[in-house]
Design a protein around this motif. Structure first.
Motif, PDB file in Angstrom:
ATOM      1  N   ARG A   2       0.827  -1.212   0.000  1.00  0.00           N
ATOM      2  CA  ARG A   2       0.000   0.000   0.000  1.00  0.00           C
ATOM      3  C   ARG A   2       0.861   1.261   0.000  1.00  0.00           C
ATOM      4  NH1 ARG A   2      -2.898   3.160   4.014  1.00  0.00           N
ATOM      5  NH2 ARG A   2      -1.842   1.984   5.650  1.00  0.00           N
ATOM      6  N   LEU A   3       0.536   2.188  -0.898  1.00  0.00           N
ATOM      7  CA  LEU A   3       1.231   3.465  -0.946  1.00  0.00           C
ATOM      8  C   LEU A   3       0.679   4.383   0.132  1.00  0.00           C
ATOM      9  CD1 LEU A   3       3.220   5.370  -2.473  1.00  0.00           C
ATOM     10  CD2 LEU A   3       1.257   6.091  -3.837  1.00  0.00           C
ATOM     11  N   LEU A   4       1.534   4.804   1.054  1.00  0.00           N
ATOM     12  CA  LEU A   4       1.093   5.676   2.130  1.00  0.00           C
ATOM     13  C   LEU A   4       1.092   7.143   1.721  1.00  0.00           C
ATOM     14  CD1 LEU A   4       2.908   4.124   5.226  1.00  0.00           C
ATOM     15  CD2 LEU A   4       0.557   3.762   4.463  1.00  0.00           C
ATOM     16  N   MET A   5       2.137   7.546   0.986  1.00  0.00           N
ATOM     17  CA  MET A   5       2.268   8.965   0.672  1.00  0.00           C
ATOM     18  C   MET A   5       3.285   9.144  -0.444  1.00  0.00           C
ATOM     19  SD  MET A   5       3.300  11.997   3.345  1.00  0.00           S
ATOM     20  CE  MET A   5       3.395  13.720   2.863  1.00  0.00           C
ATOM     21  N   ARG A   6       3.012  10.065  -1.334  1.00  0.00           N
ATOM     22  CA  ARG A   6       3.984  10.422  -2.377  1.00  0.00           C
ATOM     23  C   ARG A   6       4.158  11.938  -2.320  1.00  0.00           C
ATOM     24  NH1 ARG A   6       1.505   8.787  -6.868  1.00  0.00           N
ATOM     25  NH2 ARG A   6       2.627   6.834  -7.147  1.00  0.00           N
ATOM     26  N   TRP A   7       5.401  12.396  -2.228  1.00  0.00           N
ATOM     27  CA  TRP A   7       5.617  13.827  -2.167  1.00  0.00           C
ATOM     28  C   TRP A   7       6.850  14.233  -2.951  1.00  0.00           C
ATOM     29  CZ3 TRP A   7       7.033  10.820   2.097  1.00  0.00           C
ATOM     30  CH2 TRP A   7       8.363  10.919   2.497  1.00  0.00           C
ATOM     31  N   ILE A   8       6.916  15.498  -3.258  1.00  0.00           N
ATOM     32  CA  ILE A   8       8.127  16.099  -3.829  1.00  0.00           C
ATOM     33  C   ILE A   8       8.741  16.985  -2.762  1.00  0.00           C
ATOM     34  CG2 ILE A   8       8.985  17.811  -5.478  1.00  0.00           C
ATOM     35  CD1 ILE A   8       7.142  16.649  -7.556  1.00  0.00           C
ATOM     36  N   GLN A   9      10.032  16.838  -2.564  1.00  0.00           N
ATOM     37  CA  GLN A   9      10.750  17.621  -1.556  1.00  0.00           C
ATOM     38  C   GLN A   9      11.730  18.557  -2.244  1.00  0.00           C
ATOM     39  OE1 GLN A   9      14.250  17.073  -0.678  1.00  0.00           O
ATOM     40  NE2 GLN A   9      14.154  18.804   0.714  1.00  0.00           N
ATOM     41  N   ILE A  10      11.729  19.808  -1.819  1.00  0.00           N
ATOM     42  CA  ILE A  10      12.608  20.836  -2.368  1.00  0.00           C
ATOM     43  C   ILE A  10      13.358  21.504  -1.220  1.00  0.00           C
ATOM     44  CG2 ILE A  10      12.706  23.039  -3.625  1.00  0.00           C
ATOM     45  CD1 ILE A  10      10.136  22.218  -5.015  1.00  0.00           C
ATOM     46  N   SER A  11      14.619  21.835  -1.446  1.00  0.00           N
ATOM     47  CA  SER A  11      15.380  22.525  -0.412  1.00  0.00           C
ATOM     48  C   SER A  11      16.271  23.589  -1.035  1.00  0.00           C
ATOM     49  CB  SER A  11      16.243  21.519   0.364  1.00  0.00           C
ATOM     50  OG  SER A  11      16.884  22.152   1.460  1.00  0.00           O
ATOM     51  N   ASP A  12      16.640  24.583  -0.210  1.00  0.00           N
ATOM     52  CA  ASP A  12      17.632  25.584  -0.607  1.00  0.00           C
ATOM     53  C   ASP A  12      17.263  26.323  -1.886  1.00  0.00           C
ATOM     54  OD1 ASP A  12      20.501  24.988   1.094  1.00  0.00           O
ATOM     55  OD2 ASP A  12      18.999  23.419   1.093  1.00  0.00           O
ATOM     56  N   ILE A  45       0.653  13.831  -6.665  1.00  0.00           N
ATOM     57  CA  ILE A  45       1.546  14.153  -5.551  1.00  0.00           C
ATOM     58  C   ILE A  45       0.689  14.583  -4.363  1.00  0.00           C
ATOM     59  CG2 ILE A  45       3.479  15.584  -4.794  1.00  0.00           C
ATOM     60  CD1 ILE A  45       4.139  13.708  -7.115  1.00  0.00           C
ATOM     61  N   ASP A  46       0.950  13.994  -3.194  1.00  0.00           N
ATOM     62  CA  ASP A  46       0.162  14.295  -2.007  1.00  0.00           C
ATOM     63  C   ASP A  46       0.606  15.574  -1.305  1.00  0.00           C
ATOM     64  OD1 ASP A  46      -1.463  11.889  -2.083  1.00  0.00           O
ATOM     65  OD2 ASP A  46       0.373  10.817  -1.556  1.00  0.00           O
ATOM     66  N   ALA A  47       1.900  15.876  -1.378  1.00  0.00           N
ATOM     67  CA  ALA A  47       2.406  17.033  -0.625  1.00  0.00           C
ATOM     68  C   ALA A  47       3.668  17.586  -1.265  1.00  0.00           C
ATOM     69  CB  ALA A  47       2.696  16.639   0.822  1.00  0.00           C
ATOM     70  N   LEU A  48       3.877  18.871  -1.037  1.00  0.00           N
ATOM     71  CA  LEU A  48       5.125  19.539  -1.397  1.00  0.00           C
ATOM     72  C   LEU A  48       5.831  19.877  -0.093  1.00  0.00           C
ATOM     73  CD1 LEU A  48       7.063  20.944  -3.401  1.00  0.00           C
ATOM     74  CD2 LEU A  48       5.620  23.000  -3.187  1.00  0.00           C
ATOM     75  N   ILE A  49       6.996  19.293   0.134  1.00  0.00           N
ATOM     76  CA  ILE A  49       7.759  19.513   1.356  1.00  0.00           C
ATOM     77  C   ILE A  49       8.969  20.379   1.015  1.00  0.00           C
ATOM     78  CG2 ILE A  49       9.102  18.434   3.195  1.00  0.00           C
ATOM     79  CD1 ILE A  49       7.330  15.996   2.982  1.00  0.00           C
ATOM     80  N   ILE A  50       9.095  21.515   1.708  1.00  0.00           N
ATOM     81  CA  ILE A  50      10.193  22.444   1.444  1.00  0.00           C
ATOM     82  C   ILE A  50      11.004  22.577   2.729  1.00  0.00           C
ATOM     83  CG2 ILE A  50      10.852  24.681   0.509  1.00  0.00           C
ATOM     84  CD1 ILE A  50       8.064  24.936  -0.646  1.00  0.00           C
ATOM     85  N   THR A  51      12.282  22.185   2.647  1.00  0.00           N
ATOM     86  CA  THR A  51      13.092  22.061   3.865  1.00  0.00           C
ATOM     87  C   THR A  51      14.071  23.223   4.049  1.00  0.00           C
ATOM     88  OG1 THR A  51      14.523  20.538   2.630  1.00  0.00           O
ATOM     89  CG2 THR A  51      12.911  19.558   4.085  1.00  0.00           C
ATOM     90  N   GLY A  52      13.528  24.436   4.027  1.00  0.00           N
ATOM     91  CA  GLY A  52      14.296  25.586   4.470  1.00  0.00           C
ATOM     92  C   GLY A  52      15.123  26.319   3.429  1.00  0.00           C
ATOM     93  N   VAL A  80      -0.990  20.598  -5.869  1.00  0.00           N
ATOM     94  CA  VAL A  80      -0.948  20.420  -4.415  1.00  0.00           C
ATOM     95  C   VAL A  80      -1.597  21.635  -3.765  1.00  0.00           C
ATOM     96  CG1 VAL A  80       0.574  20.354  -2.391  1.00  0.00           C
ATOM     97  CG2 VAL A  80       1.071  18.929  -4.379  1.00  0.00           C
ATOM     98  N   ALA A  81      -2.585  21.383  -2.927  1.00  0.00           N
ATOM     99  CA  ALA A  81      -3.290  22.467  -2.249  1.00  0.00           C
ATOM    100  C   ALA A  81      -2.404  23.112  -1.192  1.00  0.00           C
ATOM    101  CB  ALA A  81      -4.567  21.938  -1.601  1.00  0.00           C
ATOM    102  N   CYS A  82      -2.725  24.342  -0.853  1.00  0.00           N
ATOM    103  CA  CYS A  82      -1.934  25.088   0.124  1.00  0.00           C
ATOM    104  C   CYS A  82      -1.823  24.332   1.457  1.00  0.00           C
ATOM    105  CB  CYS A  82      -2.556  26.459   0.349  1.00  0.00           C
ATOM    106  SG  CYS A  82      -1.440  27.666   1.099  1.00  0.00           S
ATOM    107  N   ASP A  83      -2.883  23.641   1.835  1.00  0.00           N
ATOM    108  CA  ASP A  83      -2.886  22.895   3.089  1.00  0.00           C
ATOM    109  C   ASP A  83      -1.881  21.754   3.087  1.00  0.00           C
ATOM    110  OD1 ASP A  83      -4.844  24.531   4.071  1.00  0.00           O
ATOM    111  OD2 ASP A  83      -6.486  23.123   3.714  1.00  0.00           O
ATOM    112  N   ASN A  84      -1.430  21.343   1.900  1.00  0.00           N
ATOM    113  CA  ASN A  84      -0.497  20.232   1.781  1.00  0.00           C
ATOM    114  C   ASN A  84       0.923  20.686   1.428  1.00  0.00           C
ATOM    115  OD1 ASN A  84      -2.468  18.251   2.372  1.00  0.00           O
ATOM    116  ND2 ASN A  84      -3.197  18.336   0.256  1.00  0.00           N
ATOM    117  N   ILE A  85       1.190  21.974   1.668  1.00  0.00           N
ATOM    118  CA  ILE A  85       2.556  22.486   1.570  1.00  0.00           C
ATOM    119  C   ILE A  85       3.166  22.429   2.967  1.00  0.00           C
ATOM    120  CG2 ILE A  85       4.015  24.455   0.997  1.00  0.00           C
ATOM    121  CD1 ILE A  85       1.791  25.425  -0.870  1.00  0.00           C
TER     122      ILE A  85
END
Length: 255
Positions: A2-12, A45-52, A80-85
């Protein structure tokens, strides 16, 4: 599986507003299209994760509007909705000052990883230096309260996100590597507050090697005990991104 979550992560991203190099301009304009290509090839894509590191600190930019609009553009490109950033702060997102340097110097002199706390006035002073990030966070309609704990738990449908402020004691004027203190007690309290059995995804800006050696030992004990996925990315390039799918295997990303 089962796929729990798929996201794209961006940094810097280091969004520059005063001086924009050719490479920065090219990346900024082409990244939304590239992310859309990834989405089309892999699925929703479930979420956009931005690490600083949303801004380029030497510019001293205090207006978050430009980077906020750019983040929305990236999120819209992959639906991706704003709530999932999801965001965490980086060392470019804090305000450096002689006061901050003095506070960090004093903390380093008497901090004990075995206790893992910072005197409340000093902790408040450190957290207040992230005003740029907090403003950006509010614009994204993110109501998380970073001031109650430097590390926050967000419960999602299929997992928990453990959002870390690894830059809490960054900005002392020297190299941060092997010197950062993040408050092991605060981290332990955040993890202990999880009342469900969902997987935990830990997200932070700095890699574990940036954390002070003894502090790192305590952090690893706390995280490895319960954490399913680790994402710590401090690339110091114009931009960095990852596409990750979480199924049922442990994944560690410390780039």
């Amino acid at each position: 599986m089962r796929l729990l979550m798929r996201w794209i992560q961006i940094s810097d991203v280091h969004f520059q507003t005063k001086v924009k190099s050719f490479n920065t301009g090219q990346l900024r304009s082409k990244l939304p299209e590239y992310l859309l290509k990834i989405k089309n090839e892999t699925g929703d894509i479930d979420a956009l994760i931005i690490t600083g590191d949303y801004r380029y600190a030497p510019e001293g930019e205090v207006n978050t509007t430009n980077v906020y609009n750019y983040i929305l553009k990236l999120a819209n490109s992959i639906s991706v909705a704003c709530d999932n950033i999801v965001t965490v702060p980086g060392n470019h997102d804090l305000t450096r000052s002689s006061v901050r340097k003095a506070v960090i110097k004093e903390i380093r002199s008497d901090y004990s990883p075995n206790i893992g706390t910072i005197e409340i006035e000093m902790l408040t002073s450190l957290q207040n230096d992230f005003s740029f990030y907090h403003t950006l966070q509010q614009q994204l309609n993110n109501s998380l309260n970073w001031k109650s704990n430097p590390h926050i738990i967000v419960e999602l449908e299929n997992c928990n996100l453990l959002l870390l402020n690894t830059a809490l004691t960054a900005g002392a004027g020297d190299d941060d590597e092997n010197k950062l203190l993040i408050g092991s007690s605060y981290l332990d309290a955040a993890v202990a507050n999880i009342k469900n059995r969902k997987p935990i995804i830990a997200v932070g800006h700095h890699g574990l090697d940036f954390i002070e050696r003894e502090e790192k030992n305590f952090v690893q004990i706390i995280l490895i005990k319960k954490t399913y996925v680790f994402i710590f990315v401090d690339i110091h390039m114009t931009s960095h991104f990852l596409l990750l799918e979480i199924k049922s295997s442990r994944l560690i990303v410390d780039a």
